[in-house]
Scaffold this motif. Structure first.
Motif, PDB file in Angstrom:
ATOM      1  N   THR A 292       0.591  -1.052   0.095  1.00  0.00           N
ATOM      2  CA  THR A 292      -0.275  -0.280   0.132  1.00  0.00           C
ATOM      3  C   THR A 292       0.845   1.401   0.168  1.00  0.00           C
ATOM      4  O   THR A 292       1.962   1.360  -0.157  1.00  0.00           O
ATOM      5  CB  THR A 292      -0.856  -0.039   1.180  1.00  0.00           C
ATOM      6  OG1 THR A 292      -1.665   1.339   0.621  1.00  0.00           O
ATOM      7  CG2 THR A 292      -0.113  -0.027   2.228  1.00  0.00           C
ATOM      8  N   ALA A 293      -0.097   2.371  -0.769  1.00  0.00           N
ATOM      9  CA  ALA A 293       0.768   3.677  -0.391  1.00  0.00           C
ATOM     10  C   ALA A 293      -0.080   4.108   0.559  1.00  0.00           C
ATOM     11  O   ALA A 293      -0.983   4.714   0.665  1.00  0.00           O
ATOM     12  CB  ALA A 293       0.854   4.577  -1.699  1.00  0.00           C
ATOM     13  N   VAL A 294       0.563   4.810   1.977  1.00  0.00           N
ATOM     14  CA  VAL A 294       0.051   5.265   2.703  1.00  0.00           C
ATOM     15  C   VAL A 294      -0.011   6.263   3.097  1.00  0.00           C
ATOM     16  O   VAL A 294       0.986   7.445   3.017  1.00  0.00           O
ATOM     17  CB  VAL A 294       0.725   5.136   4.429  1.00  0.00           C
ATOM     18  CG1 VAL A 294       0.011   5.263   5.862  1.00  0.00           C
ATOM     19  CG2 VAL A 294       1.139   3.102   4.491  1.00  0.00           C
ATOM     20  N   THR A 295      -1.874   7.395   3.402  1.00  0.00           N
ATOM     21  CA  THR A 295      -1.943   8.591   3.386  1.00  0.00           C
ATOM     22  C   THR A 295      -2.701   8.526   5.687  1.00  0.00           C
ATOM     23  O   THR A 295      -3.024   8.328   4.964  1.00  0.00           O
ATOM     24  CB  THR A 295      -2.368   8.882   2.943  1.00  0.00           C
ATOM     25  OG1 THR A 295      -1.992   9.433   1.360  1.00  0.00           O
ATOM     26  CG2 THR A 295      -2.764  10.519   3.097  1.00  0.00           C
TER      27      THR A 295
ATOM     28  N   LEU B 278      -7.110  -5.273   4.856  1.00  0.00           N
ATOM     29  CA  LEU B 278      -6.079  -4.318   4.919  1.00  0.00           C
ATOM     30  C   LEU B 278      -6.232  -3.175   6.244  1.00  0.00           C
ATOM     31  O   LEU B 278      -5.958  -2.566   6.501  1.00  0.00           O
ATOM     32  CB  LEU B 278      -6.238  -3.725   4.169  1.00  0.00           C
ATOM     33  CG  LEU B 278      -5.251  -2.407   3.512  1.00  0.00           C
ATOM     34  CD1 LEU B 278      -3.369  -2.101   4.380  1.00  0.00           C
ATOM     35  CD2 LEU B 278      -5.176  -1.602   1.911  1.00  0.00           C
ATOM     36  N   GLN B 279      -8.127  -3.743   6.317  1.00  0.00           N
ATOM     37  CA  GLN B 279      -8.824  -2.887   7.680  1.00  0.00           C
ATOM     38  C   GLN B 279      -8.147  -2.933   9.126  1.00  0.00           C
ATOM     39  O   GLN B 279      -7.674  -1.998   9.143  1.00  0.00           O
ATOM     40  CB  GLN B 279     -10.380  -3.024   7.426  1.00  0.00           C
ATOM     41  CG  GLN B 279     -11.260  -2.396   6.056  1.00  0.00           C
ATOM     42  CD  GLN B 279     -11.259  -3.306   4.665  1.00  0.00           C
ATOM     43  OE1 GLN B 279     -10.044  -4.455   4.808  1.00  0.00           O
ATOM     44  NE2 GLN B 279     -11.692  -3.554   4.270  1.00  0.00           N
ATOM     45  N   GLN B 280      -7.828  -4.979   9.151  1.00  0.00           N
ATOM     46  CA  GLN B 280      -6.643  -5.015  10.406  1.00  0.00           C
ATOM     47  C   GLN B 280      -5.923  -4.060  10.456  1.00  0.00           C
ATOM     48  O   GLN B 280      -5.467  -3.286  11.574  1.00  0.00           O
ATOM     49  CB  GLN B 280      -7.266  -6.112  10.439  1.00  0.00           C
ATOM     50  CG  GLN B 280      -7.171  -6.791  11.680  1.00  0.00           C
ATOM     51  CD  GLN B 280      -5.995  -8.812  11.235  1.00  0.00           C
ATOM     52  OE1 GLN B 280      -5.770  -8.751  10.331  1.00  0.00           O
ATOM     53  NE2 GLN B 280      -5.436  -8.834  12.653  1.00  0.00           N
TER      54      GLN B 280
ATOM     55  N   ARG C 195      -6.112   9.128  11.071  1.00  0.00           N
ATOM     56  CA  ARG C 195      -6.748   9.201   9.958  1.00  0.00           C
ATOM     57  C   ARG C 195      -5.530   8.452   8.600  1.00  0.00           C
ATOM     58  O   ARG C 195      -5.054   9.157   8.797  1.00  0.00           O
ATOM     59  CB  ARG C 195      -7.543  10.059   9.183  1.00  0.00           C
ATOM     60  CG  ARG C 195      -8.500  11.088  10.592  1.00  0.00           C
ATOM     61  CD  ARG C 195      -9.761  11.356   9.931  1.00  0.00           C
ATOM     62  NE  ARG C 195     -10.326  12.329  10.882  1.00  0.00           N
ATOM     63  CZ  ARG C 195     -11.630  13.249  11.044  1.00  0.00           C
ATOM     64  NH1 ARG C 195     -11.591  13.698   9.000  1.00  0.00           N
ATOM     65  NH2 ARG C 195     -12.962  13.271  12.159  1.00  0.00           N
ATOM     66  N   MET C 196      -6.398   7.385   8.205  1.00  0.00           N
ATOM     67  CA  MET C 196      -5.457   6.565   7.698  1.00  0.00           C
ATOM     68  C   MET C 196      -6.471   6.661   5.840  1.00  0.00           C
ATOM     69  O   MET C 196      -7.588   5.939   6.173  1.00  0.00           O
ATOM     70  CB  MET C 196      -4.909   5.695   7.216  1.00  0.00           C
ATOM     71  CG  MET C 196      -3.408   5.841   8.319  1.00  0.00           C
ATOM     72  SD  MET C 196      -3.074   4.698   9.510  1.00  0.00           S
ATOM     73  CE  MET C 196      -4.285   4.423  10.099  1.00  0.00           C
ATOM     74  N   ALA C 197      -5.937   6.518   4.738  1.00  0.00           N
ATOM     75  CA  ALA C 197      -6.322   6.090   3.465  1.00  0.00           C
ATOM     76  C   ALA C 197      -5.517   5.288   3.056  1.00  0.00           C
ATOM     77  O   ALA C 197      -4.194   5.815   2.895  1.00  0.00           O
ATOM     78  CB  ALA C 197      -6.534   7.682   2.081  1.00  0.00           C
ATOM     79  N   MET C 198      -5.508   4.221   2.721  1.00  0.00           N
ATOM     80  CA  MET C 198      -4.022   2.871   1.971  1.00  0.00           C
ATOM     81  C   MET C 198      -4.972   2.653   1.308  1.00  0.00           C
ATOM     82  O   MET C 198      -5.918   1.765   0.631  1.00  0.00           O
ATOM     83  CB  MET C 198      -4.309   2.246   3.057  1.00  0.00           C
ATOM     84  CG  MET C 198      -3.674   3.260   4.914  1.00  0.00           C
ATOM     85  SD  MET C 198      -3.547   2.351   5.878  1.00  0.00           S
ATOM     86  CE  MET C 198      -2.777   0.704   5.703  1.00  0.00           C
ATOM     87  N   PRO C 199      -4.442   2.746  -0.456  1.00  0.00           N
ATOM     88  CA  PRO C 199      -5.070   1.784  -1.225  1.00  0.00           C
ATOM     89  C   PRO C 199      -3.816   0.150  -1.273  1.00  0.00           C
ATOM     90  O   PRO C 199      -3.120   0.365  -0.823  1.00  0.00           O
ATOM     91  CB  PRO C 199      -4.905   2.557  -2.704  1.00  0.00           C
ATOM     92  CG  PRO C 199      -3.151   3.271  -2.206  1.00  0.00           C
ATOM     93  CD  PRO C 199      -3.739   3.627  -0.579  1.00  0.00           C
ATOM     94  N   ASN C 200      -5.058  -0.705  -1.393  1.00  0.00           N
ATOM     95  CA  ASN C 200      -4.725  -1.949  -1.822  1.00  0.00           C
ATOM     96  C   ASN C 200      -4.029  -2.256  -2.880  1.00  0.00           C
ATOM     97  O   ASN C 200      -4.229  -1.936  -3.810  1.00  0.00           O
ATOM     98  CB  ASN C 200      -5.251  -3.511  -2.163  1.00  0.00           C
ATOM     99  CG  ASN C 200      -5.147  -4.154  -0.919  1.00  0.00           C
ATOM    100  OD1 ASN C 200      -4.180  -4.440  -1.406  1.00  0.00           O
ATOM    101  ND2 ASN C 200      -6.294  -5.022  -0.771  1.00  0.00           N
ATOM    102  N   LYS C 201      -2.551  -2.545  -3.458  1.00  0.00           N
ATOM    103  CA  LYS C 201      -1.597  -2.074  -4.419  1.00  0.00           C
ATOM    104  C   LYS C 201      -1.219  -3.773  -4.703  1.00  0.00           C
ATOM    105  O   LYS C 201      -1.132  -4.072  -3.686  1.00  0.00           O
ATOM    106  CB  LYS C 201      -0.211  -1.393  -4.611  1.00  0.00           C
ATOM    107  CG  LYS C 201      -0.908   0.029  -4.309  1.00  0.00           C
ATOM    108  CD  LYS C 201       1.034   0.733  -4.095  1.00  0.00           C
ATOM    109  CE  LYS C 201       1.025   2.192  -4.476  1.00  0.00           C
ATOM    110  NZ  LYS C 201       0.519   2.433  -5.342  1.00  0.00           N
ATOM    111  N   HIS C 202      -1.831  -4.380  -5.425  1.00  0.00           N
ATOM    112  CA  HIS C 202      -2.462  -5.905  -5.592  1.00  0.00           C
ATOM    113  C   HIS C 202      -1.509  -6.412  -6.741  1.00  0.00           C
ATOM    114  O   HIS C 202      -0.925  -5.871  -7.456  1.00  0.00           O
ATOM    115  CB  HIS C 202      -4.056  -6.038  -6.566  1.00  0.00           C
ATOM    116  CG  HIS C 202      -5.637  -5.840  -5.586  1.00  0.00           C
ATOM    117  ND1 HIS C 202      -5.737  -5.978  -4.434  1.00  0.00           N
ATOM    118  CD2 HIS C 202      -6.279  -3.983  -6.453  1.00  0.00           C
ATOM    119  CE1 HIS C 202      -6.565  -5.077  -4.207  1.00  0.00           C
ATOM    120  NE2 HIS C 202      -6.705  -4.321  -5.714  1.00  0.00           N
ATOM    121  N   HIS C 203      -0.953  -7.783  -5.978  1.00  0.00           N
ATOM    122  CA  HIS C 203      -0.653  -8.146  -6.291  1.00  0.00           C
ATOM    123  C   HIS C 203      -0.934  -9.833  -6.541  1.00  0.00           C
ATOM    124  O   HIS C 203      -0.960 -10.137  -5.874  1.00  0.00           O
ATOM    125  CB  HIS C 203       1.071  -8.595  -5.738  1.00  0.00           C
ATOM    126  CG  HIS C 203       1.902  -7.222  -5.089  1.00  0.00           C
ATOM    127  ND1 HIS C 203       1.365  -6.148  -5.287  1.00  0.00           N
ATOM    128  CD2 HIS C 203       2.592  -6.826  -5.936  1.00  0.00           C
ATOM    129  CE1 HIS C 203       2.548  -4.927  -4.949  1.00  0.00           C
ATOM    130  NE2 HIS C 203       3.359  -5.640  -5.732  1.00  0.00           N
TER     131      HIS C 203
END
Length: 299
Positions: free
Chosen positions: A187-190, A225-227, A247-255
């Motif tokens: 992921t790329a964490v914000t 990823l929520q956990q 507060r976080m936004a985390m896209p799931n960078k699928h592999h």
């Protein structure tokens, strides 16, 4: 039908400032992007075009540059508070200032790695290090008024090559995703975190919060990823008492595991296709339940 003017603000966005501090031949760099937004007693500007209450956005830009010279930049939270208080304290029509800053990191290039320069006593060469961008968001009603500070980061790219599962989810007629007990989690964490007050060792607080995020990501055996998001936010709050909400936004960078069977090869989770889109986007907040609520701090 009555038509009225709603909430409004204006300002100068994205003033790029590079501040070089010189200590003889050794230089230090602060590379920041500053956005200012002001609000207050300005209805006549919209309703009649009377610009008497307006501090021009060009003046706001010039103030940022002048303050970078007069006060240096230092920790971005301190610089944002300094600017915000100035705009409110100095202008009677400005009742509230919002200042947002992004900071880009540079690493020093050791002179020993560049012997052809012949300047071994000087340190003035840098390389962008490609790490995350540090952020802050400050709201201020002026000196002695209500204020808030939100620190954070964005584009902190992390990956676990194992230790992640995903199964037990809802399945309907459109579900094709297969369950897995071993996958890459990337992921790329914000992340943004709200401080309880407006006085802190900002640099140390930032470094420790960042470390907490990384440690929790690495140490959590993830079932979703929520956990992982929750454990990362929880780690920050447990470690840093000056922080009351994350507060976080985390896209799931699928592999996705590549099927190599057509080539007579097996693939026990060794070769992956990294897909950039579409992607799952996980967002959430973790907070100290005793902390005062402050929705405006994030706006």
């Amino acid at each position: 039908m009555a038509i009225v003017l709603g909430p409004n603000r204006y300002g100068k966005a994205e003033t790029r400032v590079v501040r070089v501090t010189k200590d003889g031949g050794t230089h230090r760099i602060k590379d920041v992007n500053v956005s200012v937004s002001l609000s207050g007693d300005m209805d006549v500007v919209h309703l009649t075009g009377d610009n008497a209450p307006v501090l021009p956005t060009d003046t706001q830009k010039n103030t940022v540059f002048a303050f970078a010279k007069k006060y240096n930049v230092g920790e971005i939270e301190e610089f944002a508070l300094l600017l915000a208080r100035h705009f409110v304290d100095s202008q009677p029509t400005v009742h509230h200032a919002r200042v947002e800053i992004e900071e880009y990191s540079w690493d020093r290039i050791p002179v020993e790695d560049n012997p052809h320069l012949g300047l071994r006593d000087e340190q003035h060469s840098f390389v962008r290090n490609g790490s995350e961008t540090r952020t802050c968001l400050v709201h201020s009603d002026g000196t002695g008024g209500e204020e808030s500070v939100v620190s954070g980061l964005k584009d902190l790219v992390v990956l676990n090559s194992t230790g992640s599962e995903f199964h037990g989810y809802i399945k309907d007629e459109y579900t094709t995703l297969e369950e897995t007990d071993d996958r890459i989690l990337a992921t790329a964490v914000t992340a943004q975190w709200r401080h309880r007050g407006t006085s802190s060792d900002w640099g140390r607080s930032y470094r420790r919060a960042r470390t907490c995020l990384l440690e929790a990501f690495a140490e959590t055996h993830s079932l979703s990823l929520q956990q992982t998001l929750y454990q990362m936010g929880r780690r920050v709050l447990n470690d840093r008492r000056e922080i009351c909400e994350v507060r976080m936004a985390m896209p799931n960078k699928h592999h996705f595991v590549v099927d190599l069977s057509p080539f007579g090869l097996d693939n026990p989770n060794e070769v992956f296709f990294a897909a950039d889109r579409p992607y799952g986007l996980i967002e959430g907040s973790v907070l100290d339940d005793d902390a005062p609520r402050s929705p405006s701090a994030w706006k």
